[in-house]
Design an enzyme around this catalytic site. Structure first.
Site, mmCIF file in Angstrom:
data_model
loop_
_atom_site.group_PDB
_atom_site.id
_atom_site.type_symbol
_atom_site.label_atom_id
_atom_site.label_comp_id
_atom_site.label_asym_id
_atom_site.label_seq_id
_atom_site.Cartn_x
_atom_site.Cartn_y
_atom_site.Cartn_z
ATOM 1 N N ILE A 1 0.540 -1.181 0.116
ATOM 2 C CA ILE A 1 -0.102 0.100 0.019
ATOM 3 C C ILE A 1 1.002 1.415 0.015
ATOM 4 O O ILE A 1 0.306 2.346 -0.087
ATOM 5 C CB ILE A 1 -1.033 -0.123 1.075
ATOM 6 C CG1 ILE A 1 -0.096 -0.243 2.388
ATOM 7 C CG2 ILE A 1 -2.088 -0.980 1.008
ATOM 8 C CD1 ILE A 1 -0.982 -0.084 3.760
ATOM 9 N N GLY A 2 1.969 1.197 -0.001
ATOM 10 C CA GLY A 2 3.264 2.244 -0.104
ATOM 11 C C GLY A 2 4.507 1.637 -0.414
ATOM 12 O O GLY A 2 4.605 0.999 0.225
ATOM 13 N N GLY B 1 11.655 5.503 0.916
ATOM 14 C CA GLY B 1 13.143 5.070 0.928
ATOM 15 C C GLY B 1 13.153 4.096 1.970
ATOM 16 O O GLY B 1 14.339 3.413 1.969
ATOM 17 N N PHE B 2 12.319 4.111 3.048
ATOM 18 C CA PHE B 2 12.520 2.909 4.138
ATOM 19 C C PHE B 2 12.276 1.616 3.625
ATOM 20 O O PHE B 2 12.996 0.579 4.059
ATOM 21 C CB PHE B 2 11.691 3.325 5.128
ATOM 22 C CG PHE B 2 11.991 2.257 6.581
ATOM 23 C CD1 PHE B 2 12.904 2.180 7.161
ATOM 24 C CD2 PHE B 2 10.723 1.685 6.795
ATOM 25 C CE1 PHE B 2 13.091 1.302 8.107
ATOM 26 C CE2 PHE B 2 10.775 0.444 7.812
ATOM 27 C CZ PHE B 2 11.891 0.604 8.378
ATOM 28 N N VAL C 1 5.509 -0.736 2.292
ATOM 29 C CA VAL C 1 4.437 -1.067 3.427
ATOM 30 C C VAL C 1 3.375 -1.945 2.793
ATOM 31 O O VAL C 1 2.820 -1.420 1.696
ATOM 32 C CB VAL C 1 3.795 0.332 3.679
ATOM 33 C CG1 VAL C 1 2.717 0.431 4.899
ATOM 34 C CG2 VAL C 1 4.889 1.490 4.070
ATOM 35 N N ASP D 1 7.392 16.349 10.215
ATOM 36 C CA ASP D 1 6.897 16.075 9.035
ATOM 37 C C ASP D 1 5.356 16.214 9.225
ATOM 38 O O ASP D 1 4.722 15.056 8.742
ATOM 39 C CB ASP D 1 7.495 15.052 8.579
ATOM 40 C CG ASP D 1 7.212 14.913 7.089
ATOM 41 O OD1 ASP D 1 6.662 15.955 6.593
ATOM 42 O OD2 ASP D 1 7.600 13.655 6.565
#
Ligand SMILES: *[C@@H]1O[C@H](CO)[C@@H](O)[C@H](O)[C@H]1NC(C)=O
Ligand SMILES: *[C@@H]1O[C@H](CO)[C@@H](O)[C@H](O)[C@H]1NC(C)=O
Ligand SMILES: *[C@@H]1O[C@H](CO)[C@@H](O)[C@H](O)[C@H]1NC(C)=O
Ligand SMILES: *[C@@H]1O[C@H](CO)[C@@H](O)[C@H](O)[C@H]1NC(C)=O
Ligand SMILES: *[C@@H]1O[C@H](CO)[C@@H](O)[C@H](O)[C@H]1NC(C)=O
Ligand SMILES: *[C@@H]1O[C@H](CO)[C@@H](O)[C@H](O)[C@H]1NC(C)=O
Length: 838
Positions: free
Chosen positions: A498-499, A502-503, A506, A616
């Site tokens: 769903i996403g 950079g990490f 998801v 953020d």
């Protein structure tokens, strides 16, 4: 209730096990002697039978040199207990066999009337028990109940009555009843500082038992047959206060106080500051109680936050006289984060040097959402003095002589007084020496450190059984086995993504117990180091709030870095504002979402010893659950923060750009006020439902924050409001909302309001929206904004005009190309920063 229903989280399932519901079983005392003195028939009061003492109960009376007295009329009071009495002309003892050692109450009922030559209002006598002088030189001129509690360590309890001088003694009723062990604990806070230990051994006299903001609670409505009186008579300035009652809200929790500590009629009513009209209110709510000189008092404060709508909203100070007993009390942290759960606090005063005790509650200077302070109940218990007496002239433990001259007793008691004063002085010095500054229980951090790749993995099932009583919060942050994560995500099914950020990716997922989750799987090559991963778990575990997205667990097996969060059904706030085709949110829904997010941020800024800056804040980081409840996300993982909504992943930098605090650029210094700025941008985004940077618009309109401020200053804000809100916002509500947003966008951080004020103002804006005057309907356009909506605010129809260079540059750059700008942007938006506490 909403807490439990609202979020489909296993964490809350754990919590719900803590609820006692209403399955309370009454306490049945092992020793329970109730005697209606002087009566020839048993008397039932509030469901309890008081035995007639000229029959069966007379066996407790060891020296029956007495007379039965019965009142000639019913005039002596409401209770049938008080129509009869026993008059003792000589020393008399009641002896009760004790079946279970431990604390017992002795309640003595006196209600004087005249009988033959005995005018009981003039009787003067002493009462002692187990070596303690309970009453001395006592005269009852009106109906009074005296309550003492003693730890009985022998197999019988003897209560002795001694007439003084040529007088006599009398008694209408006596109770000797076991007290549940939970009622008195051994230690308490000491004033002015430190701890008091040894309460279990103390003998106590209840001098005040008060139900703040509520009515009298009579014995039949109390599991331990206590009487609680209303507080009005003790209030110093009643007009500054308000009584609140919400008895059904009280949530008894297994590890917290039970019904025996105080009934829900006490915890469900309170007195608070009456500050609704003024957010700057700063005054104390004060009660005053008369006390005797030279005694220590145990003060028990009963709290239950039945006024806050959510956790961590209420902070207040507790004072006794001029000492601060507790500062910044946050009940949420004391009640396992259960709202409206009872909590009590015991405090032992020093020897009193005044004839009154003042108890005050006041708002704190920091962390204030609404200035408020509450108190639900208060008990003040006198502790015996050093010679075992509750009476000032303590030496005079009566010798049993009925012919003691009155002069002798005056002399005796004044000498005794001097001795007592000396003893008090010595004791006081000793106590001062003995006092140590101890760290107060409960203020210590309850987080259990996580060792990465160490220790054993917890299975998911174990979270239901591994609850320790220390703190629910401390058991969070569970290690989840890798296989469980694999299972939950259908082995990292690409179609479940769903996403992407950079990490890493998801995924949506579902744990074996049915809990829906969002799973972030760290890319081992990402710059996000192990230490940072660890810090983030720790941070996320500490910041538990219903308006912050919760961490359910993590997995660090096989060098994985996986974080498992609660799943937010409705995705980002941003997706509900524009660009996704989702149904429009109503103004009320938008306000509630903003309020929720503001609560989460306020908690981050103030809920912990050190302020935490989110860094953020944006509409894409405000997530909504199935009930549209807002939660702030990504406050621990903002590095290259992957969005949970796929559509905006590549625009992270662009999006964040429009939210950035200009002062940060100037001074390279981040404070909580940077979050406030970003939140102000979110507020305008919510109002106008357009991207914060839209390069397709004419130059002056590209940056939403700039454009909105300009319109606001020119009084033309109505032109740019989301057209779907036309005619649906009340004018007052809009004014409050836009003024708040404008203040958040002040150039300098110092000019921006703290998050608590923002929250307060948003709640006010919601109230203004909902406050429909009598007979005024929702669609009464006279008060509504919208008649003036110009056609031109349909942004998507706008032609791209002169676009600002900055905006173009940002637009043209993908989020994750590793160039320098990206690195600096990542730094700006990345690590969760802890700033030193103020
Ligand atoms: C006192 O009250 C009881 C019942 O409450 C009544 O039966 C009795 O007659 C009353 N006695 C007098 C003297 O009024
Ligand atoms: C009574 O006092 C003894 C010590 O004297 C203590 O051990 C015990 O726990 C106390 N009991 C209660 C119920 O307070
Ligand atoms: C009993 O004594 C009190 C106090 O001295 C007095 O006020 C009252 O009138 C007396 N009552 C009778 C019936 O004598
Ligand atoms: C006390 O209990 C009675 C019934 O037992 C009830 O009618 C009354 O409302 C209760 N009072 C309070 C204050 O709860
Ligand atoms: C509340 O009472 C305490 C203790 O007396 C005092 O220090 C404090 O200043 C008072 N606060 C206000 C706002 O009056
Ligand atoms: C109360 O009496 C007990 C026993 O006599 C004694 O140990 C204790 O210190 C007394 N309490 C105070 C506050 O002096």
């Amino acid at each position: 209730m909403a807490l439990r229903r609202g979020v489909g989280l296993s964490f809350f399932l754990v919590l719900s096990i803590l609820y006692l519901q209403d399955s309370y079983n009454g306490y049945s005392p092992p020793d329970n002697y109730l005697i209606d003195c002087g009566s020839s028939i048993d008397t039932t009061v509030g469901g309890r039978v008081f035995l007639a003492d000229n029959s069966a109960a007379s066996k407790f009376l060891s020296t029956p040199q007495d007379e039965l007295a019965s009142s000639p009329s019913n005039s002596t009071g409401d209770s049938s207990l008080y129509r009869t009495a026993r008059v003792f002309t000589g020393s008399t003892k009641y002896s009760f066999p004790i079946t279970q050692k431990g604390r017992h109450w002795i309640r003595l009922h006196f209600s004087p009337f005249s009988y033959n030559s005995y005018n009981m209002s003039t009787a003067n006598f002493a009462v002692s028990s187990q070596g303690f002088v309970l009453l001395n030189s006592f005269t009852a001129t009106a109906t009074v109940v005296k309550e003492f509690s003693l730890n009985i360590t022998s197999s019988s309890l003897v209560v002795e009555f001694k007439p003084l001088g040529n007088s006599f003694s009398f008694l209408n009723a006596i109770e000797v009843v076991s007290v549940p062990d939970e009622l008195i604990q051994d230690d308490a806070y000491a004033l002015p500082s430190g701890n008091f230990q040894g309460l279990l051994r103390e003998t106590l006299e209840t001098v005040y038992r008060v139900n703040m903001g509520g009515p009298t609670v009579s014995p039949e409505n109390d599991t331990l047959w206590r009487t609680w009186v209303p507080d009005v008579g003790f209030l110093v300035r009643e007009s500054l206060t308000k009584a609140v009652s919400n008895i059904r809200a009280v949530n008894y929790v297994t590890d917290g106080p039970s019904h025996n500590i105080a009934p829900s009629t006490v915890y469900g009513t309170l007195r608070e500051m009456d500050s609704a009209s003024d957010p700057n209110s700063n005054f104390n709510v004060t009660w005053q109680f008369n006390v005797d000189l030279g005694f220590r008092y145990l003060i028990r404060f009963h709290f239950c936050d039945i006024v806050s709508k959510s956790l961590n909203q209420l902070y207040f100070n507790v004072y006794v006289d001029s000492s601060t007993a507790v500062s910044n009390l946050d009940l949420s942290t004391k009640t396992f984060n259960v709202l409206a759960a009872p909590y009590y606090l015991d405090l032992v005063t020093g020897l009193t040097d005044k004839t009154s005790i003042r108890v005050s509650m006041g708002p704190t200077t920091e962390n204030v959402v609404y200035p408020n302070a509450i108190l639900n109940g208060l008990e003040i218990m006198k502790m015996n003095n050093s010679v075992g007496s509750f009476s000032g002239d303590s030496s005079a433990v009566p010798s049993g002589s009925t012919s003691k001259s009155s002069i002798g007793s005056i002399v005796g008691s004044s000498i005794g007084g001097i001795i007592a004063l000396v003893l008090i002085g010595v004791l006081f010095v000793c106590c001062q020496k003995r006092r140590r500054r101890l760290t107060r229980q409960g203020l210590s951090k309850s987080w259990i450190p996580i060792s990465i790749n160490g220790g054993t993995s917890l299975t998911l099932g174990s979270k239901y059984s591994s609850r320790t009583t220390a703190s629910v919060a401390s058991t969070l942050g569970y290690r989840i086995p890798f296989v469980a994560v694999q299972e939950a995500t259908n082995n990292f099914d690409e179609s479940w993504v769903i996403g992407i950020g950079g990490f890493g990716k998801v995924y949506r997922g579902e744990l074996a117990d049915g809990t829906k989750v969002a799973v972030k799987r760290g890319n081992p090559k990402s710059q996000q180091g192990l230490a940072e991963f660890q810090t983030e778990i720790e941070m996320l575990s500490q910041f538990r709030h219903r308006h912050l997205v919760s961490l359910i667990g993590y997995c660090d097996e096989r060098n994985e870095m996986i974080l498992v969060y609660e799943y937010m059904e409705k995705g980002t706030l941003k997706s509900h504002l524009y660009g996704s085709g989702l149904p429009n949110l109503s103004w009320k829904e938008r306000l509630e979402i903003c309020i929720g997010a503001a609560r989460g941020l306020h908690y981050l800024h103030t809920g912990y010893a050190k302020a935490v800056i989110h860094r953020d804040v944006k509409s894409a980081n405000i997530l909504l659950n199935e009930n549209l409840m807002a939660k702030v996300a990504d406050f621990g993982l903002s590095k290259a923060g992957p969005e949970l909504d796929q559509t905006h992943v590549s625009t992270a930098v662009k999006g964040s750009f429009g939210y950035l605090d200009p002062e940060y650029f100037r001074r390279q210094q981040l404070t909580e006020k940077s979050d406030v700025y970003s939140f102000g941008v979110v507020l305008f985004e919510v109002l106008c439902a357009r991207p914060v940077i839209d390069p397709t618009l004419p130059r002056e309109r590209v940056n939403l924050a700039e454009w909105a401020i300009k319109c606001q200053k020119n009084g033309q804000l109505e032109k740019i409001i989301d057209p779907t809100l036309a005619g649906k916002i009340r004018r007052d509500s809009l004014r409050k909302f836009s003024e708040t947003a404008e203040k958040c966008l002040a150039d300098y951080g110092v000019d921006r309001p703290p998050m608590g004020d923002v929250l307060w103002n948003l709640e006010y804006a919601l109230q203004l929206q909902e406050a429909v005057p009598q007979g005024d309907q929702e669609d009464n356009s006279g008060n509504m904004i919208g008649d003036l909506f110009p056609q031109s605010n349909n942004f998507s129809n706008m032609e791209a005009g002169n676009v600002s260079a900055v905006a173009l540059e940002v637009e043209g750059r993908p989020a994750d190309d590793g160039n320098m700008s990206d690195v600096s942007m990542n730094q700006v938006f990345s690590q969760l920063m802890k700033s030193e506490g103020r």
